[in-house]
Design an enzyme around this catalytic site. Sequence first.
Site, PDB file in Angstrom:
ATOM      1  N   CYS A   1      -5.451  -1.034  -2.828  1.00  0.00           N
ATOM      2  CA  CYS A   1      -4.952  -1.281  -1.473  1.00  0.00           C
ATOM      3  C   CYS A   1      -3.899  -2.381  -1.419  1.00  0.00           C
ATOM      4  O   CYS A   1      -4.062  -3.434  -2.030  1.00  0.00           O
ATOM      5  CB  CYS A   1      -6.132  -1.646  -0.574  1.00  0.00           C
ATOM      6  SG  CYS A   1      -5.642  -2.116   1.086  1.00  0.00           S
TER       7      CYS A   1
ATOM      8  N   GLU B   1       0.793  -4.844  10.947  1.00  0.00           N
ATOM      9  CA  GLU B   1       1.239  -3.450  10.975  1.00  0.00           C
ATOM     10  C   GLU B   1       0.342  -2.569  11.835  1.00  0.00           C
ATOM     11  O   GLU B   1      -0.864  -2.738  11.856  1.00  0.00           O
ATOM     12  CB  GLU B   1       1.187  -2.877   9.555  1.00  0.00           C
ATOM     13  CG  GLU B   1       2.139  -3.542   8.609  1.00  0.00           C
ATOM     14  CD  GLU B   1       2.041  -2.959   7.215  1.00  0.00           C
ATOM     15  OE1 GLU B   1       1.653  -1.787   7.069  1.00  0.00           O
ATOM     16  OE2 GLU B   1       2.367  -3.688   6.272  1.00  0.00           O
TER      17      GLU B   1
HETATM   18  N1  SAH Z   1     -10.850  -2.486   5.510  1.00  0.00           N
HETATM   19  C1  SAH Z   1     -11.305  -1.284   6.079  1.00  0.00           C
HETATM   20  C2  SAH Z   1     -10.324  -0.640   7.021  1.00  0.00           C
HETATM   21  C3  SAH Z   1      -8.880  -0.673   6.648  1.00  0.00           C
HETATM   22  S1  SAH Z   1      -8.382   0.189   5.214  1.00  0.00           S
HETATM   23  C4  SAH Z   1     -11.712  -0.323   5.000  1.00  0.00           C
HETATM   24  O1  SAH Z   1     -11.461  -0.578   3.842  1.00  0.00           O
HETATM   25  O2  SAH Z   1     -12.350   0.669   5.339  1.00  0.00           O
HETATM   26  C5  SAH Z   1      -8.173   1.833   5.810  1.00  0.00           C
HETATM   27  C6  SAH Z   1      -8.463   2.928   4.814  1.00  0.00           C
HETATM   28  O3  SAH Z   1      -7.358   3.095   3.894  1.00  0.00           O
HETATM   29  C7  SAH Z   1      -9.674   2.660   3.940  1.00  0.00           C
HETATM   30  O4  SAH Z   1     -10.448   3.825   3.826  1.00  0.00           O
HETATM   31  C8  SAH Z   1      -9.032   2.288   2.629  1.00  0.00           C
HETATM   32  O5  SAH Z   1      -9.926   2.416   1.577  1.00  0.00           O
HETATM   33  C9  SAH Z   1      -7.860   3.207   2.593  1.00  0.00           C
HETATM   34  N2  SAH Z   1      -6.810   2.841   1.645  1.00  0.00           N
HETATM   35  C10 SAH Z   1      -6.338   1.628   1.323  1.00  0.00           C
HETATM   36  N3  SAH Z   1      -5.361   1.726   0.391  1.00  0.00           N
HETATM   37  C11 SAH Z   1      -5.199   3.022   0.127  1.00  0.00           C
HETATM   38  C12 SAH Z   1      -4.351   3.763  -0.743  1.00  0.00           C
HETATM   39  N4  SAH Z   1      -3.466   3.160  -1.537  1.00  0.00           N
HETATM   40  N5  SAH Z   1      -4.479   5.107  -0.768  1.00  0.00           N
HETATM   41  C13 SAH Z   1      -5.369   5.741   0.056  1.00  0.00           C
HETATM   42  N6  SAH Z   1      -6.194   5.101   0.880  1.00  0.00           N
HETATM   43  C14 SAH Z   1      -6.116   3.761   0.921  1.00  0.00           C
HETATM   44 FE1  SF4 Z   2      -9.857  -2.179   3.422  1.00  0.00          FE
HETATM   45 FE2  SF4 Z   2     -10.219  -2.984   0.891  1.00  0.00          FE
HETATM   46 FE3  SF4 Z   2      -7.759  -2.782   1.856  1.00  0.00          FE
HETATM   47 FE4  SF4 Z   2      -9.343  -4.696   2.718  1.00  0.00          FE
HETATM   48  S1  SF4 Z   2      -8.586  -4.501   0.619  1.00  0.00           S
HETATM   49  S2  SF4 Z   2      -8.044  -3.382   3.975  1.00  0.00           S
HETATM   50  S3  SF4 Z   2     -11.343  -3.698   2.670  1.00  0.00           S
HETATM   51  S4  SF4 Z   2      -9.201  -1.113   1.585  1.00  0.00           S
END
Ligand code: SAH
Ligand code: SF4
Length: 345
Positions: free
Chosen positions: A119, A92
């Site tokens: 996430c 994505e």
């Molecule tokens: N893995 C890395 C980058 C990708 S995630 C990281 O975790 O930083 C991108 C961003 O989206 C991160 O800050 C993550 O914590 C946030 N994120 C993931 N799921 C989310 C959700 N359901 N609501 C809000 N932010 C979310």
């Molecule tokens: Fe980022 Fe955690 Fe989602 Fe991995 S599982 S993409 S580290 S927010």
Amino acid sequence: MSKIDIRSLKFDELQQIVKDLGLPAFRAGQIFKWLQLGVESFDEMTDIPIKLREKLQEGYYIVTAKIKKRLESSIDDTVKYLYEMYDGELVESVLMKYNHGYSICISTQIGCRMGCRFCASGLLGLSRNLSAGEMLAQITAAQRDRGIRISNVVLMGMGEPMDNLDEVVRFLELVSDERGLNIGLRHISVSTSGVVPGIYKLSEYNFPITLSISLHAPNDKIRSEIMRVNRKWNIVELIKACKDYIKATGRRISFEYAVISGVNDSDEAAKELAGLLKGMLCHVNLIPANPVKENTYKKPDRKKIEHFCKKLCDLGLNATIRRTLGSDIDASCGQLRRKAKEEQL
Ligand code: SAH
Ligand code: SF4
């Protein structure tokens, strides 16, 4: 002998290949330009002699990101892409339009093994890493689709960049090459959930990128509960790595904080967060938590988030609430791939 992913090669590596093949040096520039323009086959390299294209085909392959689905927001100009990679895996990206131009959020891995509770990307674990060329292909596919030039890139899609750091570094070098896409490193953000050794390693490159840290909690108790990574590298170790990063690079860090109702949005949490980050060269980005079908986390109402933000500012932090784009198209990453996989089952 297995073929090599040619889109992931840097200019000097292509130059060497061209030299080894006994070809004139300018061929490297031509091939590099085509790859960075986003061609999907050697046949599209029309100024390269057919014989040479055939030769390249024998030893190399071109990774692609083929558009499988395109969701367009009716609220703003956000477009969410679901790409199919060469092996059928799904990735994505989200394209966003700002006043100053286009920005794209790309993925660095297929899935993720960090397993943060809120996430969607981590729900199915990690399938595989993406190569630098595949990160680049997400940008070129969107540019070709829309006939635009993208000026900003965020590595905030699926995956943990620090879990695939070599390819991420290669990508940063490729995408900022003046002979190619030429997207300045100052226009690129890399986000990590807090993989401490990765932060130290990245600081050695001294890239003028923006480093974002997904903090999401003011203390170990809350953070370990929602982010497994905190059990390996706790907040003290993480904040120390951030301070060292700022010292080494002179760059401001951006802390991401997904505000989750009843979990991390109390006045007490705001106070603790302010204490933790006080005096650091940083910015706090508050993100209303996106609901994911598989968990029960909810975002607080707008007033509560605004109150939390004001509290942080009153306590001396530089905090803002992130504008929500594409809220009608599941714009947060991981959700579309998950849905598509469910439909396949
Ligand atoms: N893995 C890395 C980058 C990708 S995630 C990281 O975790 O930083 C991108 C961003 O989206 C991160 O800050 C993550 O914590 C946030 N994120 C993931 N799921 C989310 C959700 N359901 N609501 C809000 N932010 C979310
Ligand atoms: Fe980022 Fe955690 Fe989602 Fe991995 S599982 S993409 S580290 S927010």
